[in-house]
Write an enzyme that holds these catalytic residues in place. Structure first.
Site, short mmCIF file in Angstrom:
data_model
loop_
_atom_site.label_atom_id
_atom_site.label_comp_id
_atom_site.label_asym_id
_atom_site.label_seq_id
_atom_site.Cartn_x
_atom_site.Cartn_y
_atom_site.Cartn_z
N SER A 1 8.94 -10.33 -1.43
CA SER A 1 10.02 -11.30 -1.63
C SER A 1 10.02 -12.27 -0.45
O SER A 1 9.54 -11.95 0.63
CB SER A 1 11.36 -10.57 -1.70
OG SER A 1 12.45 -11.46 -1.55
N TYR B 1 16.46 -4.93 4.03
CA TYR B 1 15.73 -5.51 2.90
C TYR B 1 14.49 -6.26 3.40
O TYR B 1 13.40 -6.13 2.82
CB TYR B 1 16.64 -6.45 2.12
CG TYR B 1 16.00 -7.01 0.87
CD1 TYR B 1 15.67 -6.17 -0.19
CD2 TYR B 1 15.74 -8.37 0.74
CE1 TYR B 1 15.09 -6.69 -1.35
CE2 TYR B 1 15.16 -8.89 -0.41
CZ TYR B 1 14.84 -8.04 -1.45
OH TYR B 1 14.25 -8.55 -2.60
#
Length: 263
Positions: free
Chosen positions: A102, A128
């Site tokens: 990502s 994350y």
């Protein structure tokens, strides 16, 4: 199609031909081993493995082993799954593994000294970022080891897509980040799920990538390497494609999961 919530998967797959669905929880090492055991018992080769599942910006949670849940689910679970399925991938005669990263990787490199936030304060977005950097580094490390067996690996940034991935984010946080407006309407910069799947499919199937691997891709192309302090929402930061760090992460991942690739 392995999934943590079989009923949701069954509904999503309705109408698609030639699909098998099974249960798999990446936060449970026993579940990973059971799924892989059943697949290998079928004696099938595996041509394409897309490691797509993830959680994002969750409160501090831990998996069955006590590891921080974002790193454990997004990276360690996929590392263990791929290792267990390795015999079927080698038998594929030209398999590809796609690791979903990502643009969130820009938030943080991996932290190999304290991957589970045992000694450092927990931050959901840093966690994350660490996990998404790990996903990219896994593709680098796997491609290095898989290329001699004709197994190539790719990292993918699918783009921003509004799905259940945002389940842990309150509406006010989404508005503050500009993801939705006051009416709950999604910002135009987000992709549809089909658009978001495009780069994964491209990496898994396109002949343009024959003989290549270990690269980070976005928008159906190999992404540009950008500086560590780049402000853009595109490109890959240096820590996510660092071969030395990828090797170190590989060793740590083996230690944390007990999973080893039989090359």
């Amino acid at each position: 199609v392995p999934a943590r919530t079989p009923d949701k998967a069954k509904a999503a797959l309705a109408g698609i031909a030639n699909v098998e669905q099974a249960s798999l929880d990446l936060a449970d090492p026993g579940s990973i081993d059971a799924f892989a055991h059943d697949f290998l018992a079928s004696k099938r080769k595996l041509d394409i493995l897309i490691n797509n599942a993830a959680i994002m910006a969750s409160p501090l949670m831990r998996d069955a082993r006590g590891y921080e849940a974002q790193f454990a689910t997004n990276h360690l679970g996929h590392f263990q799954l791929t290792a267990r399925l390795w015999p079927a991938l080698k038998a594929g005669g030209g398999a590809r593994v796609v690791s979903l990263s990502s643009i969130g990787h820009r938030r943080s490199p991996v932290n190999l000294e304290d991957p589970s936030f045992n000694t450092t304060p927990y931050d959901k977005w840093e966690a994350y970022g660490r996990a998404k950097s790990a996903n990219s580094l896994f593709a680098v490390g796997l491609d290095k080891r898989g290329a001699p067996h004709n197994v190539r690996a790719f990292a993918v940034h699918p783009g921003g897509i509004m799905t259940d991935l945002q389940r842990f984010m309150p509406e006010e946080e989404k508005r503050a980040m500009g993801w939705i407006n006051e009416k709950g309407e999604i910002n135009d910069r987000f992709k549809t799920p089909s658009q978001g799947a495009a780069t994964s499919i491209w990496c898994a199937t396109n002949a343009q990538l024959d003989g290549k691997g270990g690269v980070y891709c976005e928008d159906c192309d190999i992404a540009q390497a950008v500086a560590a302090d780049a402000k853009s929402f595109t490109g890959v930061r240096p820590w996510a494609i660092d071969a030395v760090v990828a090797d170190k992460l590989w060793v740590v991942s083996e230690q944390m999961t007990g999973a080893h690739f039989q090359m």
